[in-house]
Design an enzyme around this catalytic site. Sequence first.
Site, PDB file in Angstrom:
ATOM      1  N   MET A  50       0.841  -1.197   0.000  1.00 28.37           N
ATOM      2  CA  MET A  50       0.000   0.000   0.000  1.00 28.37           C
ATOM      3  C   MET A  50       0.879   1.251   0.000  1.00 28.37           C
ATOM      4  O   MET A  50       0.404   2.340   0.341  1.00 28.37           O
ATOM      5  CB  MET A  50      -0.937  -0.011   1.208  1.00 28.37           C
ATOM      6  CG  MET A  50      -1.886  -1.213   1.170  1.00 28.37           C
ATOM      7  SD  MET A  50      -3.390  -0.990   2.133  1.00 28.37           S
ATOM      8  CE  MET A  50      -2.720  -0.774   3.759  1.00 28.37           C
ATOM      9  N   GLY A  51       2.148   1.080  -0.370  1.00 26.11           N
ATOM     10  CA  GLY A  51       3.037   2.233  -0.460  1.00 26.11           C
ATOM     11  C   GLY A  51       3.561   2.672   0.894  1.00 26.11           C
ATOM     12  O   GLY A  51       3.532   1.905   1.853  1.00 26.11           O
ATOM     13  N   LEU A 110       6.664   3.130   1.466  1.00 30.72           N
ATOM     14  CA  LEU A 110       7.603   2.007   1.543  1.00 30.72           C
ATOM     15  C   LEU A 110       8.678   2.232   2.607  1.00 30.72           C
ATOM     16  O   LEU A 110       9.191   3.336   2.775  1.00 30.72           O
ATOM     17  CB  LEU A 110       8.263   1.794   0.175  1.00 30.72           C
ATOM     18  CG  LEU A 110       7.300   1.479  -0.974  1.00 30.72           C
ATOM     19  CD1 LEU A 110       8.087   1.277  -2.279  1.00 30.72           C
ATOM     20  CD2 LEU A 110       6.453   0.244  -0.685  1.00 30.72           C
ATOM     21  N   HIS A 111       8.980   1.155   3.320  1.00 30.82           N
ATOM     22  CA  HIS A 111      10.029   1.181   4.349  1.00 30.82           C
ATOM     23  C   HIS A 111      10.864  -0.092   4.205  1.00 30.82           C
ATOM     24  O   HIS A 111      10.639  -0.887   3.269  1.00 30.82           O
ATOM     25  CB  HIS A 111       9.414   1.324   5.743  1.00 30.82           C
ATOM     26  CG  HIS A 111       8.335   0.322   6.050  1.00 30.82           C
ATOM     27  ND1 HIS A 111       8.567  -1.041   6.099  1.00 30.82           N
ATOM     28  CD2 HIS A 111       7.007   0.473   6.299  1.00 30.82           C
ATOM     29  CE1 HIS A 111       7.447  -1.676   6.394  1.00 30.82           C
ATOM     30  NE2 HIS A 111       6.477  -0.775   6.501  1.00 30.82           N
ATOM     31  N   HIS A 153       9.131  -3.454   3.448  1.00 28.98           N
ATOM     32  CA  HIS A 153       8.796  -3.670   2.036  1.00 28.98           C
ATOM     33  C   HIS A 153      10.053  -4.022   1.238  1.00 28.98           C
ATOM     34  O   HIS A 153      10.010  -4.871   0.340  1.00 28.98           O
ATOM     35  CB  HIS A 153       8.164  -2.406   1.428  1.00 28.98           C
ATOM     36  CG  HIS A 153       6.886  -1.966   2.085  1.00 28.98           C
ATOM     37  ND1 HIS A 153       6.816  -0.860   2.897  1.00 28.98           N
ATOM     38  CD2 HIS A 153       5.625  -2.478   2.033  1.00 28.98           C
ATOM     39  CE1 HIS A 153       5.561  -0.702   3.317  1.00 28.98           C
ATOM     40  NE2 HIS A 153       4.823  -1.660   2.818  1.00 28.98           N
ATOM     41  N   GLN A 207       5.698 -11.558   7.446  1.00 26.55           N
ATOM     42  CA  GLN A 207       5.282 -12.220   8.693  1.00 26.55           C
ATOM     43  C   GLN A 207       4.627 -11.221   9.648  1.00 26.55           C
ATOM     44  O   GLN A 207       3.812 -11.578  10.482  1.00 26.55           O
ATOM     45  CB  GLN A 207       6.521 -12.858   9.346  1.00 26.55           C
ATOM     46  CG  GLN A 207       6.303 -13.433  10.731  1.00 26.55           C
ATOM     47  CD  GLN A 207       5.327 -14.599  10.725  1.00 26.55           C
ATOM     48  OE1 GLN A 207       5.275 -15.374   9.761  1.00 26.55           O
ATOM     49  NE2 GLN A 207       4.533 -14.718  11.788  1.00 26.55           N
ATOM     50  N   ASP A 257       2.270  -9.330   9.212  1.00 25.77           N
ATOM     51  CA  ASP A 257       0.816  -9.489   9.133  1.00 25.77           C
ATOM     52  C   ASP A 257       0.503 -10.986   9.092  1.00 25.77           C
ATOM     53  O   ASP A 257       0.092 -11.531   8.067  1.00 25.77           O
ATOM     54  CB  ASP A 257       0.276  -8.764   7.902  1.00 25.77           C
ATOM     55  CG  ASP A 257       0.524  -7.260   7.990  1.00 25.77           C
ATOM     56  OD1 ASP A 257      -0.308  -6.564   8.567  1.00 25.77           O
ATOM     57  OD2 ASP A 257       1.582  -6.802   7.508  1.00 25.77           O
ATOM     58  N   GLN A 270      -2.903 -12.225   7.974  1.00 22.94           N
ATOM     59  CA  GLN A 270      -3.068 -12.029   6.525  1.00 22.94           C
ATOM     60  C   GLN A 270      -2.474 -13.222   5.784  1.00 22.94           C
ATOM     61  O   GLN A 270      -3.070 -13.744   4.827  1.00 22.94           O
ATOM     62  CB  GLN A 270      -2.378 -10.726   6.131  1.00 22.94           C
ATOM     63  CG  GLN A 270      -2.253 -10.477   4.658  1.00 22.94           C
ATOM     64  CD  GLN A 270      -1.846  -9.039   4.379  1.00 22.94           C
ATOM     65  OE1 GLN A 270      -2.678  -8.150   4.383  1.00 22.94           O
ATOM     66  NE2 GLN A 270      -0.568  -8.818   4.156  1.00 22.94           N
TER      67      GLN A 270
HETATM   68  P1  AMP Z   1       1.442  -2.841   3.544  1.00 25.12           P
HETATM   69  O1  AMP Z   1       2.009  -1.860   2.569  1.00 25.12           O
HETATM   70  O2  AMP Z   1       1.455  -2.368   4.962  1.00 25.12           O
HETATM   71  O3  AMP Z   1       0.112  -3.423   3.116  1.00 25.12           O
HETATM   72  O4  AMP Z   1       2.438  -4.061   3.543  1.00 25.12           O
HETATM   73  C1  AMP Z   1       2.796  -4.710   2.341  1.00 25.12           C
HETATM   74  C2  AMP Z   1       3.531  -5.972   2.675  1.00 25.12           C
HETATM   75  O5  AMP Z   1       4.698  -5.641   3.438  1.00 25.12           O
HETATM   76  C3  AMP Z   1       2.705  -6.950   3.528  1.00 25.12           C
HETATM   77  O6  AMP Z   1       2.937  -8.274   3.067  1.00 25.12           O
HETATM   78  C4  AMP Z   1       3.271  -6.749   4.905  1.00 25.12           C
HETATM   79  O7  AMP Z   1       3.156  -7.896   5.728  1.00 25.12           O
HETATM   80  C5  AMP Z   1       4.724  -6.466   4.588  1.00 25.12           C
HETATM   81  N1  AMP Z   1       5.356  -5.757   5.705  1.00 25.12           N
HETATM   82  C6  AMP Z   1       4.905  -4.631   6.323  1.00 25.12           C
HETATM   83  N2  AMP Z   1       5.722  -4.315   7.361  1.00 25.12           N
HETATM   84  C7  AMP Z   1       6.686  -5.251   7.397  1.00 25.12           C
HETATM   85  C8  AMP Z   1       7.821  -5.483   8.231  1.00 25.12           C
HETATM   86  N3  AMP Z   1       8.116  -4.673   9.243  1.00 25.12           N
HETATM   87  N4  AMP Z   1       8.594  -6.559   7.967  1.00 25.12           N
HETATM   88  C9  AMP Z   1       8.301  -7.403   6.938  1.00 25.12           C
HETATM   89  N5  AMP Z   1       7.260  -7.231   6.109  1.00 25.12           N
HETATM   90  C10 AMP Z   1       6.455  -6.180   6.335  1.00 25.12           C
END
Ligand code: AMP
Length: 257
Positions: free
Chosen positions: A28-29, A31-32, A35, A146, A148, A151
């Site tokens: 969902m952008g 990005l960190h 991601h 992991q 989430d 999910q």
């Molecule tokens: P989101 O943009 O928050 O929907 O996340 C996109 C993907 O990045 C999902 O599969 C999340 O589980 C993964 N993600 C988010 N935060 C982390 C993190 N700290 N470590 C590993 N994967 C992550």
Amino acid sequence: MIVARTVADVRAALADRRDGAVGLVPTMGALHAGHLALLASARDRCDTVVMSLFVNPAQFGEPADLNGYPRDEGRDLEVAREAGVDVVFAPSAVEMYPPGYQTWVDVTALGALLEGEHRPGHFRGVATICLKLFTIVRPDLAFFGQKDAQQVEVLRRMIGDLHLELELVVVPTVRDADGLALSSRNVRLSPEERERALALPRALATRDAATARSILEAAGLHVDYVELAPFKPPTLAAAVRVGSTRLIDNVPLEEES
Ligand code: AMP
């Protein structure tokens, strides 16, 4: 790097890349490094890396949460380019949910536990958008964090139940040096809230639900749940609220032999 805005464009971009492995990283952008770990894993294992960039309205409950979700597409595209992404799929909401849209995927029992109880409809939105992305991109592998954990369970169930031909790859949670799991929502924490939020990884590290709850409550966090979740492997999962920010985290526990 190709940036595709429509289903037709992303399909056209992938048409001549079907002889190698196609990997999809849904995001969902905002990005960190979490991601980035998914993108690195995809780059490692796939010939073509597709990243979707879509803040999915269907998985949000509160309009305030959706409207306040951090967005910076320009920066995200730069980060994706540096991470070696081949194709970004960044559709509009109306491209994904045109007028008259009415088809939903519901992973009934797993989607109703824990997060599902506190965010009704959340996993219906997640499962639906992921199935749509899977049928649009037709990836051989799809990468999820992991972080989430529920999910991952919901999507693994959906992939099995619907006989989808793709491998789900789970990437370990990336944390800041102080232990807090990276999340796009962390930017909303004040310094004082961030300090209190550190009780979340500290509590989960005890690997015991009752001990974890007392640590979270002692830190003044509102606990939505902290429970041993029936995932594979069993996972201690928690959701807390720090001020107006909701954070989730988990630790997978070893399978009992
Ligand atoms: P989101 O943009 O928050 O929907 O996340 C996109 C993907 O990045 C999902 O599969 C999340 O589980 C993964 N993600 C988010 N935060 C982390 C993190 N700290 N470590 C590993 N994967 C992550």
